[in-house]
Design an enzyme around this catalytic site. Sequence first.
Site, PDB file in Angstrom:
ATOM      1  N   LYS A  81      -7.921 -11.030 -12.255  1.00 36.74           N
ATOM      2  CA  LYS A  81      -8.436 -11.860 -11.881  1.00 36.74           C
ATOM      3  C   LYS A  81      -9.787 -12.405 -12.519  1.00 36.74           C
ATOM      4  O   LYS A  81     -10.049 -13.545 -12.998  1.00 36.74           O
ATOM      5  CB  LYS A  81      -8.941 -11.483 -10.315  1.00 36.74           C
ATOM      6  CG  LYS A  81      -9.729 -12.567  -9.521  1.00 36.74           C
ATOM      7  CD  LYS A  81      -9.957 -12.317  -8.127  1.00 36.74           C
ATOM      8  CE  LYS A  81     -10.973 -13.142  -7.418  1.00 36.74           C
ATOM      9  NZ  LYS A  81     -10.973 -12.577  -5.833  1.00 36.74           N
TER      10      LYS A  81
ATOM     11  N   GLU B 249     -10.447  -1.357 -17.766  1.00 36.02           N
ATOM     12  CA  GLU B 249      -9.006  -0.662 -17.956  1.00 36.02           C
ATOM     13  C   GLU B 249      -8.110  -1.692 -18.648  1.00 36.02           C
ATOM     14  O   GLU B 249      -7.412  -1.452 -19.458  1.00 36.02           O
ATOM     15  CB  GLU B 249      -8.749  -0.190 -16.652  1.00 36.02           C
ATOM     16  CG  GLU B 249      -9.446   1.165 -16.176  1.00 36.02           C
ATOM     17  CD  GLU B 249     -10.341   0.510 -15.279  1.00 36.02           C
ATOM     18  OE1 GLU B 249     -10.989  -0.308 -15.497  1.00 36.02           O
ATOM     19  OE2 GLU B 249     -10.857   1.606 -14.384  1.00 36.02           O
TER      20      GLU B 249
ATOM     21  N   GLY C  31      -8.272  -9.444  -4.661  1.00 39.87           N
ATOM     22  CA  GLY C  31      -7.557  -8.500  -5.396  1.00 39.87           C
ATOM     23  C   GLY C  31      -6.327  -8.117  -4.579  1.00 39.87           C
ATOM     24  O   GLY C  31      -5.043  -8.210  -4.877  1.00 39.87           O
ATOM     25  N   ARG C  32      -6.581  -7.494  -3.568  1.00 36.71           N
ATOM     26  CA  ARG C  32      -5.633  -6.827  -2.635  1.00 36.71           C
ATOM     27  C   ARG C  32      -4.922  -7.548  -2.007  1.00 36.71           C
ATOM     28  O   ARG C  32      -3.821  -7.194  -1.215  1.00 36.71           O
ATOM     29  CB  ARG C  32      -6.096  -5.713  -1.806  1.00 36.71           C
ATOM     30  CG  ARG C  32      -7.376  -6.238  -0.834  1.00 36.71           C
ATOM     31  CD  ARG C  32      -8.001  -5.145  -0.356  1.00 36.71           C
ATOM     32  NE  ARG C  32      -9.319  -5.341   0.595  1.00 36.71           N
ATOM     33  CZ  ARG C  32     -10.468  -5.774  -0.012  1.00 36.71           C
ATOM     34  NH1 ARG C  32     -10.517  -5.940  -1.381  1.00 36.71           N
ATOM     35  NH2 ARG C  32     -11.646  -6.214   0.768  1.00 36.71           N
TER      36      ARG C  32
ATOM     37  N   GLU D  24      -9.622  -0.200   1.265  1.00 37.36           N
ATOM     38  CA  GLU D  24     -10.788  -0.950   0.627  1.00 37.36           C
ATOM     39  C   GLU D  24     -11.088  -2.127   1.691  1.00 37.36           C
ATOM     40  O   GLU D  24     -12.407  -2.510   1.466  1.00 37.36           O
ATOM     41  CB  GLU D  24      -9.956  -1.772  -0.680  1.00 37.36           C
ATOM     42  CG  GLU D  24     -10.991  -2.260  -1.452  1.00 37.36           C
ATOM     43  CD  GLU D  24     -10.490  -2.613  -2.804  1.00 37.36           C
ATOM     44  OE1 GLU D  24      -9.948  -1.746  -3.770  1.00 37.36           O
ATOM     45  OE2 GLU D  24     -10.066  -3.792  -3.141  1.00 37.36           O
TER      46      GLU D  24
ATOM     47  N   HIS E  42       9.883  17.341   4.673  1.00 35.66           N
ATOM     48  CA  HIS E  42      10.014  18.713   4.201  1.00 35.66           C
ATOM     49  C   HIS E  42       8.787  19.052   3.633  1.00 35.66           C
ATOM     50  O   HIS E  42       8.552  20.050   2.717  1.00 35.66           O
ATOM     51  CB  HIS E  42      11.387  18.728   3.161  1.00 35.66           C
ATOM     52  CG  HIS E  42      12.609  18.407   3.745  1.00 35.66           C
ATOM     53  ND1 HIS E  42      13.356  19.285   4.151  1.00 35.66           N
ATOM     54  CD2 HIS E  42      12.949  17.277   4.144  1.00 35.66           C
ATOM     55  CE1 HIS E  42      14.339  18.907   4.636  1.00 35.66           C
ATOM     56  NE2 HIS E  42      14.385  17.444   4.675  1.00 35.66           N
TER      57      HIS E  42
ATOM     58  N   LYS F 298     -16.677  -0.152 -11.370  1.00 32.91           N
ATOM     59  CA  LYS F 298     -16.567  -0.670 -12.965  1.00 32.91           C
ATOM     60  C   LYS F 298     -17.648  -0.693 -13.661  1.00 32.91           C
ATOM     61  O   LYS F 298     -17.575  -0.787 -15.002  1.00 32.91           O
ATOM     62  CB  LYS F 298     -16.327  -2.227 -12.252  1.00 32.91           C
ATOM     63  CG  LYS F 298     -14.578  -2.528 -11.715  1.00 32.91           C
ATOM     64  CD  LYS F 298     -14.643  -3.893 -11.517  1.00 32.91           C
ATOM     65  CE  LYS F 298     -13.408  -4.086 -10.874  1.00 32.91           C
ATOM     66  NZ  LYS F 298     -12.723  -5.324 -11.038  1.00 32.91           N
TER      67      LYS F 298
HETATM   68  C1  G6Q Z   1      -8.968  -5.622  -4.802  1.00 35.03           C
HETATM   69  C2  G6Q Z   1     -10.075  -5.027  -5.652  1.00 35.03           C
HETATM   70  C3  G6Q Z   1      -9.665  -4.515  -6.891  1.00 35.03           C
HETATM   71  C4  G6Q Z   1      -9.362  -5.365  -8.207  1.00 35.03           C
HETATM   72  C5  G6Q Z   1      -9.277  -4.735  -9.273  1.00 35.03           C
HETATM   73  C6  G6Q Z   1      -8.744  -5.647 -10.462  1.00 35.03           C
HETATM   74  O1  G6Q Z   1      -9.280  -5.965  -3.914  1.00 35.03           O
HETATM   75  O2  G6Q Z   1     -11.082  -6.090  -5.864  1.00 35.03           O
HETATM   76  O3  G6Q Z   1      -8.610  -3.302  -6.627  1.00 35.03           O
HETATM   77  O4  G6Q Z   1      -8.108  -6.127  -7.903  1.00 35.03           O
HETATM   78  O5  G6Q Z   1     -10.331  -4.049  -9.713  1.00 35.03           O
HETATM   79  O6  G6Q Z   1      -9.762  -6.543 -10.828  1.00 35.03           O
HETATM   80  P1  G6Q Z   1      -9.346  -7.722 -11.651  1.00 35.03           P
HETATM   81  O7  G6Q Z   1      -8.027  -8.372 -11.249  1.00 35.03           O
HETATM   82  O8  G6Q Z   1     -10.264  -8.706 -11.821  1.00 35.03           O
HETATM   83  O9  G6Q Z   1      -8.919  -7.053 -13.205  1.00 35.03           O
END
Ligand code: G6Q
Length: 552
Positions: free
Chosen positions: A217, A223, A278-279, A364, A395, A517
């Site tokens: 996003k 990463e 994001g989620r 989250e 199990h 981050k």
């Molecule tokens: C979700 C969070 C988090 C995010 C990641 C990746 O709600 O904000 O999990 O999706 O940190 O972020 P980017 O898509 O900006 O790389």
Amino acid sequence: MSFSTFANATDLDTWKKLEAAYEQSGKDLSVKELFASDAERFSKFSHTFKNYDGSEILFDFSKNIIDEKILSLLLDLAKEAKIETLRDALFAGEKVNFTEDRAVYHVALRNQSNKVMKVDGIDVTPEVNRVLDHMKEFSESVRSGAWTGYTGKSIKSIVNIGIGGSDLGPVMVTEALKHYAQRDLSVYFVSNIDGTHIAETLRSVDPETTLFLIASKTFTTAETCTNANTAKSWFLEAAKDPAHIAKHFVALSTNAAEVSKFGIDTKNMFEFENWVGGRYSVWSAIGLSVILYIGYDNFEKFLKGAEAMDKHFSSTSLESNIPVLGGLLSVWYNNFFGAQTHLVAPFDQYMHRFPAYLQQLSMESNGKSVNRANGKVNYSTGAILFGEPATNSQHSFFQLVHQGTKLIPADFILAAQSHNPVEGNLHQRMLASNFFAQAEALMVGKTPEQVKAEGNPESLVPHKVFSGNRPTTNILCQKITPATLGALIVYYEHFTFTEGAIWNINSYDQFGVELGKVLAKSIGAQLNDKTPVTNHDGSTNGLINQFKAWSE
Ligand code: G6Q
């Protein structure tokens, strides 16, 4: 605007009534006895969701520790907390995420009926549809083989590079809907900064036939950017000319400037807006890996199933509102029984990543301790969600669920029809028998008399007794189709919303994730040379210096 009409849920009259009701009768309710005394209990406490395609999902809440009085108080709590007002604000594109001054409008991504849906007075539907059209056209060209790589070969491998919300949704959905996949395309997901993840993935693919989707996003996540750059170097070692990047790298992002800096042609960028958290982004351009894998038509069914659950949630009275009921039960266990966890166990191998996906959605969103009135909450919020597919988990950790000291409310999910009815459907019948048996055993338990009657010696009796009265919500689908999966995810989205609305917290920010981050950045710089560090606490200095010595 925080939409807060109260500070803490404990201030609500109904909360106090629920506390009293828990003490008076709630804590001693025996679900087994409630069934014995009410032949209608199953029909009273179960609801059938009808999807847009006519398929159905049965949500059976009747094995939960509630009676009509408790349920009616929980519904009053929802009304007093004004959850309908907050829900309507969410669906109206208002800035429900008040700490980030953002709308929370993932519901607009599955607006398959093309309603006008506005943020800041502007209808977002045409733009959502434009991106969907772009994804459709692009995915068809890749899937048909028309889109070719730098040597003229068609694409065989899709590598999605993203993390968190830009990874978990696509991973889970591609796994859950693998039955619908175009099997000559392989899909890989790289998320971890651990070099092993990208290295092992690159070992399996060929630069001539690989398409990288850089899913971020913000396009600034360390990463993802690091993994993307490693993939680019690997690709250029083979392809040489940076002009070839255009055929092998596309971006799923809101940040055109960073995308173009990376070297991706913004024509190959699939956009979404900052009102998509994001989620909640698997419904957006972040879902491109899903579309490439299962095809656009199936993705459309996935969106339609999601929209059907949105419609149910936004227009059904609270009494029969399935996600609201699920969320209220969670509050009941979390805040009155003191339960700390929420187990989700799909009896479905394709859904093996579903609990991991829900973990982010729930923890989250509701892992917060400040209310919408900017004060500290004085009660427990987000449950610790965990889970694994059953029957495997039976199990392993189910021992604790059956006989441990903790109350673990559990959701069990089963599809009546398997995509793989092998051995004359024997496997499916065995799977289903476990689904029914586990929920029944958790509820009914086993008394000392029963254990004695089995001929066990006196000393073993306490060890073999099962207290029972351990609650489960049983979700029975017809089949795990794209439409069913869409609806199931949205059930949990609105379940999470309901919990957050009662706890009066902002379920839509994630400052805890953002801290992560930035934290690693300064230490990262200190790892570039051998000079011992001294500016941290004793433990951190000691660990860093030992790492420097050992990583030579
Ligand atoms: C979700 C969070 C988090 C995010 C990641 C990746 O709600 O904000 O999990 O999706 O940190 O972020 P980017 O898509 O900006 O790389």
